[in-house]
Design an enzyme around this catalytic site. Structure first.
Site, PDB file in Angstrom:
ATOM      1  N   ALA A   1      35.570   0.196  -3.083  1.00  0.00           N
ATOM      2  CA  ALA A   1      34.274  -0.480  -4.003  1.00  0.00           C
ATOM      3  C   ALA A   1      33.183   0.738  -3.835  1.00  0.00           C
ATOM      4  O   ALA A   1      33.582   1.686  -3.338  1.00  0.00           O
ATOM      5  CB  ALA A   1      33.692  -1.722  -2.901  1.00  0.00           C
TER       6      ALA A   1
ATOM      7  N   GLU B   1      29.162  -2.490   1.232  1.00  0.00           N
ATOM      8  CA  GLU B   1      28.524  -1.872   0.186  1.00  0.00           C
ATOM      9  C   GLU B   1      26.957  -2.503   0.181  1.00  0.00           C
ATOM     10  O   GLU B   1      26.048  -1.638  -0.238  1.00  0.00           O
ATOM     11  CB  GLU B   1      29.202  -2.391  -1.135  1.00  0.00           C
ATOM     12  CG  GLU B   1      30.799  -1.887  -1.199  1.00  0.00           C
ATOM     13  CD  GLU B   1      30.701  -0.498  -0.857  1.00  0.00           C
ATOM     14  OE1 GLU B   1      29.973   0.329  -1.147  1.00  0.00           O
ATOM     15  OE2 GLU B   1      32.196  -0.053  -0.450  1.00  0.00           O
TER      16      GLU B   1
END
Ligand code: 7MF
Ligand code: ZN
Length: 880
Positions: A268, A304
């Site tokens: 990610a 993230e």
């Protein structure tokens, strides 16, 4: 053009950027046959760069340059130099506007860096150096700019057009096209730029921050995935709340977006306000994702999200500082996961990864400090060392300072450096300034590579009641580093009396209210610690919670390990004692005749684990996992992988036969009543019953087979379905194996994430994953060389987790991997370079193996047109 000239970049050559870009105005025209990018940069001379004429140098990669303009005047070809990877203008004013137009072909971009197409949608990946594949730019994280981005595309095919920040304008254009404009209020490095365009469904939610602001949360996925978003959305909200509560960090924009993409090189990416995820790391449903996937998704969404502060608001000065954001953020996401589930289990998982894979890296040819001094290709340095060891180093600061001073330090760090691009040293300095502690020796953790070895010796002076512990540290040589200085190591310790009772740790005779656990601080090469007032020789519980990323050598007897397994109040160390015992038993059987006896005390200990339902089932589920082959190989001096595989399998079968009835009982006891939930308790039960199945099928137990087939048919969730599938695939019931594989595929062939799991169950199986079968998987209709997940689930899984087959004595596994690396090197060098890893460990294997591995590496090295990515890894592992 990409230059294949291997060039080394040094930290010591760092210079501030000569030009700054305050503002970037981008306009993307997206078409089926390419994309045109209009960029307008507001550039000014950096006052810190000194006087004198300095040419403007912009990075570029695989770009077609259409035009360059300076302050409104188009430059002719003589006014600049286009070297392909650099656009150079010899003389520019103090302050100017630069307009550049480039042409790209996203539809042909197989490297998946910069702007590319993935199943009909446009997306970007710019970290670390992908922005230069979009336009000419000073592509370095210490150049921070405010971005405005206008995206234009066909409205029917690309109704959703996304970039960072807030959408400020939108409208229709001619020819069925439309546009959306986005603007980000915070200056950011270009590696955080993102763009997405596609036909996606939107899932919305909201989050109210601690100061009462409402944040729009939006997830964008392909329509077929619209039912797989809830878990990620819930994880996001939990992460946002946790970061407020534990770190005092509030989200700073009005919108937070998540996009799922099928073709993605990594897990990610934390692009500002627009996180992009590999589909396998964000989409989940009970029917298609395992417990492991659910947990991984929660951790990655958190990771993230946490980057918004540790990475985006405060970013890295240069890529040598990568661990500044990654080590800190991994530490933060592991604290989060620990708070959301079982802290002991989370610690066990982190340590298992560290000890198998990171220790191997740190002892291999690519070993580097968490702040490297040089690199050739930065994408090769997104390593377990930067991430996992980096997180351990932050964790040690947390241990040394304690939670309150650590929080004070992190507050100071964020306050002092908000909006800046800084170094790991700035992070340590903030921790020092806030706590008043001297971390100067501690800084060696950032500079020295290699896993420290602590050799522990003890003696008990019965007459005086003194227990004496001598701890010696050595740090092995690594490429380019010898004669290392002793490091500052927090060493958590407890002492257990004869009945398992925790002893007070009196550092002086007569000390009152001494604690039963202490964090000793090792700073010298050899240190002696004396503990007073003990009536008998204690059993030491060393390095509790794995308080430092080191190897501990201590002459544990099997009796001591059995004792710690059942008595240590530190859950992590109970698990660790069990693992050390199992390692010792397996190691002692390597290379012995098939009928060599297995220590019956191991059987007794495991029987206790399987049958005592009053024990913490989550911990038991972990303790029943025998040490992995990869870990056993990492520990071996000169590894004979097939012999290690054989010894491990003998122990497993011996345990399964001896505990057969207990396993059946354990299976039945662990079967769930009630609805599927991803809670620590249910996860533990599913893990236990799937371990029981796996063991029973290793010994061809008929009842086990019946249970597995029934579970496969009736499972209402992917964990149980794939648990049964894996057990059957790894069994000798060949007809069942073929049938369940077939049924599974037919049912789930439309779901790429499930097909990836189906591939890797086969590729990691010592029965279904022999080389001819792997070759067949590569020919399968669902296999796709352009999709990194598919490559990883077959080729990566085979070479990394099917060690007996990969290390087949004829070298065929090595040749196979070399072939696949060469093939991938042309289309996706980042993935190719990662795939080589198992071969780079050639020196650790028995001579017959290592020669063949080396030959395979040499063949890769000699491939024409080898990428810089693969070259660096192969070259270093051959000379290192
Ligand atoms: C959790 O670090 C832990 C590590 C770089 C890409 C994601 O956010 C990231 C990106 C790589 C390897 C591991 C991870 C990431 C990347 C990762 C993801 C989730 N900045 Br390469
Ligand atoms: Zn990260």
């Amino acid at each position: 053009m990409r230059t294949n000239q291997p060039q080394t970049i040094y930290l010591s050559d760092y210079k501030v950027p000569p030009y700054l870009v305050d503002h970037v105005d981008l306009r993307f025209e997206l078409f089926e046959n390419g994309a045109r990018v209009h960029s307008i940069l507001a550039v000014r001379r950096n006052p810190e760069a000194g006087a004198g004429d300095i040419p403007l140098e912009l990075d570029g990669d695989s770009l077609v340059l259409e035009s360059v303009g300076l302050d409104g005047v188009t430059l002719n070809e003589a006014a600049f130099e286009n070297r392909g990877d650099k656009l150079i203008i010899a003389s520019v004013p103090e302050r100017f506007e630069l307009a550049v137009v480039t042409w790209l072909e996203p539809q042909n971009n197989t490297r998946l860096e910069g702007l590319y197409k993935s199943s009909g949608m446009f997306c970007t990946q710019c970290e670390a150096e992908g922005f230069r594949c979009i336009t000419y730019f000073p592509d370095r994280p210490d150049v921070m700019s405010r971005f405005r981005t206008r995206i234009e595309a066909d409205k029917r095919s690309y109704p959703v057009l996304l970039s960072n920040g807030n959408d400020v304008d939108r409208g229709d254009l001619d020819d069925g096209r439309h546009f959306v404009s986005w603007e980000g209020p915070f200056p950011k490095p270009c590696y955080l730029f993102a763009l997405v365009a596609g036909d996606l469904v939107e899932k919305r939610d909201t989050f109210t921050t601690c100061s009462g602001r409402d944040i729009d949360l939006r997830m964008y996925v392909e329509p077929r995935n619209s039912e797989k978003c809830d878990h990620a959305m819930d994880s996001l909200k939990r992460s946002m709340r946790w970061d407020e509560e534990v770190y005092g960090r509030e989200y700073d924009l009005d919108i937070f977006m998540i996009v799922a993409v099928d073709d993605f090189n990594m897990g990610a990416m934390e692009n500002k306000g627009l996180n992009i995820f590999n589909s396998s790391c964000v989409l989940a449903s009970q029917d298609t994702a395992t417990d492991l996937a659910f947990q991984r998704i929660e951790a990655i969404v958190a990771h993230e999200y946490f980057h918004n502060w540790s990475g985006n608001r405060v970013t890295c000065r240069d890529w040598f500082q990568l661990s500044l954001k990654e080590g800190f953020t991994v530490f933060r996401d592991s604290q989060f996961s620990s708070d959301m589930g079982s802290p002991t289990v989370k610690r066990i998982e982190d340590v298992a990864l560290l000890r198998t894979a990171q220790f191997a890296e740190d002892g291999g040819p690519m070993a580097h400090p968490i702040r490297p001094a040089s690199y050739m290709e930065i994408s090769n340095f997104y390593t377990l060392t930067i991430y996992e060891k980096g997180a351990e180093v932050v964790r040690m600061i947390h241990t040394l300072l304690g939670p309150d001073l650590f929080r004070k330090g992190s507050d100071l760090y964020f306050e002092r450096h908000d909006g800046q691009a800084v170094t790991t040293d700035d992070f340590v300095k903030a921790m020092e300034d806030a706590s008043g502690r001297d971390l100067s020796q501690f800084r060696l953790w950032y500079e020295q590579a290699g896993t420290p070895v602590l050799t522990v010796a003890d003696e008990f002076d019965a007459e005086q009641g003194i227990y004496r512990l001598t701890i010696k540290q050595t740090i092995p040589d690594t490429p380019g580093q010898t004669d290392k200085k002793p490091q500052h190591i927090p060493f958590a310790l407890g002492l257990l009396g004869g009945k398992g009772e925790s002893q007070p740790l009196r550092l002086q005779a007569g000390e009152q209210d001494a604690p039963t656990e202490r964090v000793l601080e090792l700073t010298g090469e050899t240190q002696v610690f004396e503990f007073h007032g003990l009536d008998g020789c204690p059993v030491p519980s060393l390095l509790r919670q794995f308080s430092a990323p080191v190897r501990v050598r201590y002459p544990w007897t099997r009796e001591q390990l059995l004792f710690l397994m059942s008595h240590d109040p530190d859950g992590f160390n109970r698990w660790d004692a069990g693992e050390r015992l199992a390692v010792d038993v397996i190691q002692s059987l390597v290379g012995t005749p098939k009928d060599a006896p297995v220590d019956s005390r191991l059987v007794t200990a495991y029987r206790h684990l399987v049958s005592d339902s009053s024990l913490d089932q989550a911990l038991v589920a972990k303790m029943l996992q025998l040490p992995s082959e990869a870990y056993l190989i990492e520990l071996a001096e000169s590894a004979d992988a097939p012999a290690i595989h054989d010894a491990r399998e003998r122990v497993l079968k011996h345990l399964a036969i001896a505990l057969r009835d207990d396993l059946i009982a354990c299976y039945r006891r662990s079967v769930e009543a009630g609805a599927y939930q991803v809670t620590p308790d249910q996860i533990a039960r599913r893990s236990l019953r799937n371990t029981a199945l796996a063991w029973l099928l290793q010994i061809n137990d008929e009842e086990g087979r019946e249970l597995a087939l029934r579970q496969f048919r009736e499972a209402d969730n992917m964990t149980d379905r794939i648990g049964a599938l894996r057990a059957l695939v790894n069994s000798d019931y060949e007809d069942d194996r073929a049938q369940v594989l077939e049924q599974f595929y037919e049912r789930f062939k439309e779901d790429p994430q499930v097909v990836e799991q189906w591939f890797s169950v086969q590729a990691t199986s010592d029965r279904a994953g022999q080389l001819p079968q792997i070759q067949q998987l590569l020919q399968h209709e669902a296999f796709d060389w352009k999709n990194p997940n598919k490559v990883r689930s077959v080729v990566g899984a085979f070479a990394g987790q099917n060690l007996a087959a990969f290390h087949s004595p004829d070298g065929s596994g090595y040749d196979f991997l070399a072939d696949q690396v060469c093939r991938l090197d042309d289309s996706n060098p980042q993935i190719a370079a990662r795939l080589v890893t198992p071969l780079t460990r050639w020196k650790r294997f028995a001579p017959a193996h290592s020669q063949r591995m080396k030959t395979a590496l040499e063949r890769i090295r000699d491939k024409a047109g080898l990428s810089r990515d693969v070259y660096e890894v192969v070259h270093k592992s051959l000379v290192g």
